[in-house]
Design a protein around this motif. Structure first.
Motif, PDB file in Angstrom:
ATOM      1  N   ASP A 189      55.952 -42.347 -10.479  1.00  0.00           N
ATOM      2  CA  ASP A 189      57.127 -42.421 -11.332  1.00  0.00           C
ATOM      3  C   ASP A 189      57.587 -41.040 -11.760  1.00  0.00           C
ATOM      4  OD1 ASP A 189      56.550 -45.068 -11.000  1.00  0.00           O
ATOM      5  OD2 ASP A 189      56.257 -45.515 -13.127  1.00  0.00           O
ATOM      6  N   GLY A 190      56.642 -40.167 -12.044  1.00  0.00           N
ATOM      7  CA  GLY A 190      57.003 -38.808 -12.429  1.00  0.00           C
ATOM      8  C   GLY A 190      57.661 -38.046 -11.302  1.00  0.00           C
ATOM      9  N   VAL A 191      57.190 -38.255 -10.088  1.00  0.00           N
ATOM     10  CA  VAL A 191      57.781 -37.570  -8.937  1.00  0.00           C
ATOM     11  C   VAL A 191      59.199 -38.083  -8.686  1.00  0.00           C
ATOM     12  CG1 VAL A 191      57.611 -37.243  -6.438  1.00  0.00           C
ATOM     13  CG2 VAL A 191      55.579 -37.021  -7.869  1.00  0.00           C
ATOM     14  N   LEU A 192      59.396 -39.390  -8.799  1.00  0.00           N
ATOM     15  CA  LEU A 192      60.747 -39.918  -8.629  1.00  0.00           C
ATOM     16  C   LEU A 192      61.692 -39.324  -9.670  1.00  0.00           C
ATOM     17  CD1 LEU A 192      60.012 -43.691  -7.874  1.00  0.00           C
ATOM     18  CD2 LEU A 192      60.714 -41.909  -6.253  1.00  0.00           C
ATOM     19  N   ARG A 193      61.210 -39.164 -10.877  1.00  0.00           N
ATOM     20  CA  ARG A 193      62.039 -38.549 -11.922  1.00  0.00           C
ATOM     21  C   ARG A 193      62.377 -37.102 -11.569  1.00  0.00           C
ATOM     22  NH1 ARG A 193      58.908 -39.709 -15.516  1.00  0.00           N
ATOM     23  NH2 ARG A 193      59.833 -41.743 -15.984  1.00  0.00           N
ATOM     24  N   ARG A 194      61.402 -36.365 -11.064  1.00  0.00           N
ATOM     25  CA  ARG A 194      61.654 -34.969 -10.671  1.00  0.00           C
ATOM     26  C   ARG A 194      62.675 -34.892  -9.546  1.00  0.00           C
ATOM     27  NH1 ARG A 194      56.075 -31.945  -9.631  1.00  0.00           N
ATOM     28  NH2 ARG A 194      57.491 -30.147  -9.448  1.00  0.00           N
ATOM     29  N   LEU A 195      62.597 -35.809  -8.596  1.00  0.00           N
ATOM     30  CA  LEU A 195      63.555 -35.810  -7.492  1.00  0.00           C
ATOM     31  C   LEU A 195      64.961 -36.106  -7.993  1.00  0.00           C
ATOM     32  CD1 LEU A 195      61.404 -37.668  -4.812  1.00  0.00           C
ATOM     33  CD2 LEU A 195      61.990 -35.230  -4.833  1.00  0.00           C
ATOM     34  N   ALA A 196      65.070 -37.060  -8.909  1.00  0.00           N
ATOM     35  CA  ALA A 196      66.378 -37.350  -9.485  1.00  0.00           C
ATOM     36  C   ALA A 196      66.914 -36.141 -10.239  1.00  0.00           C
ATOM     37  CB  ALA A 196      66.285 -38.562 -10.408  1.00  0.00           C
ATOM     38  N   ASP A 197      66.038 -35.445 -10.956  1.00  0.00           N
ATOM     39  CA  ASP A 197      66.453 -34.254 -11.702  1.00  0.00           C
ATOM     40  C   ASP A 197      66.912 -33.133 -10.769  1.00  0.00           C
ATOM     41  OD1 ASP A 197      65.871 -35.506 -14.084  1.00  0.00           O
ATOM     42  OD2 ASP A 197      63.914 -34.535 -14.351  1.00  0.00           O
ATOM     43  N   LEU A 198      66.361 -33.081  -9.559  1.00  0.00           N
ATOM     44  CA  LEU A 198      66.779 -32.066  -8.590  1.00  0.00           C
ATOM     45  C   LEU A 198      68.173 -32.345  -8.028  1.00  0.00           C
ATOM     46  CD1 LEU A 198      63.545 -31.398  -6.478  1.00  0.00           C
ATOM     47  CD2 LEU A 198      64.652 -29.824  -8.076  1.00  0.00           C
ATOM     48  N   GLY A 199      68.637 -33.573  -8.182  1.00  0.00           N
ATOM     49  CA  GLY A 199      69.966 -33.904  -7.692  1.00  0.00           C
ATOM     50  C   GLY A 199      70.002 -34.933  -6.583  1.00  0.00           C
ATOM     51  N   PHE A 200      68.847 -35.459  -6.190  1.00  0.00           N
ATOM     52  CA  PHE A 200      68.856 -36.530  -5.196  1.00  0.00           C
ATOM     53  C   PHE A 200      69.358 -37.813  -5.846  1.00  0.00           C
ATOM     54  CE2 PHE A 200      65.669 -33.702  -3.275  1.00  0.00           C
ATOM     55  CZ  PHE A 200      66.167 -33.626  -1.982  1.00  0.00           C
ATOM     56  N   GLY A 201      70.197 -38.534  -5.106  1.00  0.00           N
ATOM     57  CA  GLY A 201      70.717 -39.791  -5.607  1.00  0.00           C
ATOM     58  C   GLY A 201      70.133 -40.997  -4.911  1.00  0.00           C
ATOM     59  N   ALA A 202      69.238 -40.746  -3.943  1.00  0.00           N
ATOM     60  CA  ALA A 202      68.633 -41.836  -3.192  1.00  0.00           C
ATOM     61  C   ALA A 202      67.277 -41.380  -2.664  1.00  0.00           C
ATOM     62  CB  ALA A 202      69.531 -42.273  -2.032  1.00  0.00           C
ATOM     63  N   VAL A 203      66.466 -42.362  -2.286  1.00  0.00           N
ATOM     64  CA  VAL A 203      65.151 -42.074  -1.717  1.00  0.00           C
ATOM     65  C   VAL A 203      64.923 -42.995  -0.525  1.00  0.00           C
ATOM     66  CG1 VAL A 203      64.090 -41.209  -3.835  1.00  0.00           C
ATOM     67  CG2 VAL A 203      64.053 -43.662  -3.347  1.00  0.00           C
ATOM     68  N   GLU A 204      64.019 -42.570   0.346  1.00  0.00           N
ATOM     69  CA  GLU A 204      63.633 -43.373   1.506  1.00  0.00           C
ATOM     70  C   GLU A 204      62.113 -43.534   1.470  1.00  0.00           C
ATOM     71  OE1 GLU A 204      65.258 -43.196   5.930  1.00  0.00           O
ATOM     72  OE2 GLU A 204      63.634 -41.741   5.659  1.00  0.00           O
ATOM     73  N   PRO A 205      61.623 -44.672   0.972  1.00  0.00           N
ATOM     74  CA  PRO A 205      60.182 -44.892   0.902  1.00  0.00           C
ATOM     75  C   PRO A 205      59.556 -45.033   2.288  1.00  0.00           C
ATOM     76  CG  PRO A 205      61.382 -46.386  -0.550  1.00  0.00           C
ATOM     77  CD  PRO A 205      62.389 -45.757   0.365  1.00  0.00           C
ATOM     78  N   PHE A 206      58.232 -44.820   2.328  1.00  0.00           N
ATOM     79  CA  PHE A 206      57.505 -44.988   3.589  1.00  0.00           C
ATOM     80  C   PHE A 206      56.320 -45.939   3.437  1.00  0.00           C
ATOM     81  CE2 PHE A 206      55.320 -41.638   1.396  1.00  0.00           C
ATOM     82  CZ  PHE A 206      53.982 -41.719   1.775  1.00  0.00           C
ATOM     83  N   GLN A 207      56.123 -46.475   2.241  1.00  0.00           N
ATOM     84  CA  GLN A 207      55.072 -47.471   2.008  1.00  0.00           C
ATOM     85  C   GLN A 207      55.684 -48.634   1.214  1.00  0.00           C
ATOM     86  OE1 GLN A 207      52.386 -44.661   0.049  1.00  0.00           O
ATOM     87  NE2 GLN A 207      50.973 -44.807   1.772  1.00  0.00           N
ATOM     88  N   PRO A 208      56.600 -49.358   1.823  1.00  0.00           N
ATOM     89  CA  PRO A 208      57.391 -50.333   1.058  1.00  0.00           C
ATOM     90  C   PRO A 208      56.594 -51.478   0.477  1.00  0.00           C
ATOM     91  CG  PRO A 208      57.778 -50.593   3.398  1.00  0.00           C
ATOM     92  CD  PRO A 208      57.002 -49.324   3.232  1.00  0.00           C
TER      93      PRO A 208
END
Length: 250
Positions: A21-40
């Protein structure tokens, strides 16, 4: 480009293992608006809630489990994540890309799997590495030959960096594949096997030309490995790609 910039979470696999959850927050803070998971299949409902709370869309999902004898639970997990793009990231023998018979077997396998995906409201895609481009059959890269054998509903997620490593003129290949390409892995580096990636825009890839050749596709940043600080390189990649997007819109 109306779609937000995405990032393949394999890039931050070690960090996610410690604090998803913390990493997803950091990615959003960097400016990413989407993610592509690899362990769905790992907590898809929990993942979806965190992503939604952060305003992150799911651009697609990689899953090796799509090639399992029963991929039904994988399809269900991907649908729960909120995307309709289910992507086979690897797992088909490299030798099947060296002959017409092997490509026919691969197409049959993916076409059959696409029918099963459709029953779950999903589209099936295939993601390449270098071994789908290195073989050249009658003047065409193996992946280009495969594309002609795939059912119309099967899409391609072209990893632009691995395509270059495999010897492709990436913009030309993308133009030839046209609407078959629904997603791009955008990465940079020296285009040499075994060497780490660098921030997008700071390696040898012709990124503006690559993106211009597939304007309709999702843009998904990925690092297989990183030559510098990973989060700093991700931030630099966002800044570079945002600047390109502003230029496209001007």
């Amino acid at each position: 480009m109306s779609r937000p910039l995405s990032v393949q979470l394999y890039t931050v696999r070690d960090l996610i293992a410690e604090d998803r959850d913390g990493v997803l927050r950091r990615l959003a803070d960097l400016g990413f608006g989407a993610v592509e998971p690899f362990q769905p299949t790992e907590d898809p409902q929990g993942f979806r809630k965190v992503a939604d709370d952060l305003g992150l869309r799911v651009s697609g999902a990689h899953a090796m489990g799509l090639l399992d004898p029963d991929p039904g639970p994988v399809f269900e997990a991907i649908a729960t994540l909120g995307t309709d793009l289910a992507i086979v990231p690897a797992g088909i023998p490299a030798e099947d890309f060296t002959s017409h018979d092997g490509l026919a077997r691969t197409a049959d396998r993916l076409n059959a799997l696409a029918e099963r995906a459709a029953a779950h409201g999903l589209r099936l895609g295939y993601h390449n590495h270098w071994w789908e481009f290195e073989p050249v059959l009658e003047g065409r890269h193996a992946l280009e030959v495969l594309a002609d054998l795939l059912a119309p509903e099967v899409f391609l997620e072209v990893d632009t960096y691995w395509a270059a490593v495999g010897g492709a003129d990436v913009p030309a290949v993308l133009r030839g594949l046209g609407d078959r390409v629904r997603s791009l892995h955008v990465k940079d580096g020296p285009a040499v096997k075994g060497e780490p990636n660098v921030a997008v825009g700071s390696g040898v890839m012709p990124v503006p030309e690559v993106l211009a050749a597939a304007q309709q596709a999702w843009r998904v940043v990925e690092f297989d490995s990183c030559a510098t600080d990973l989060m700093a390189a991700l931030g630099a990649s966002v800044a570079y790609l945002d600047a390109l997007a502003e230029g496209e819109a001007a």
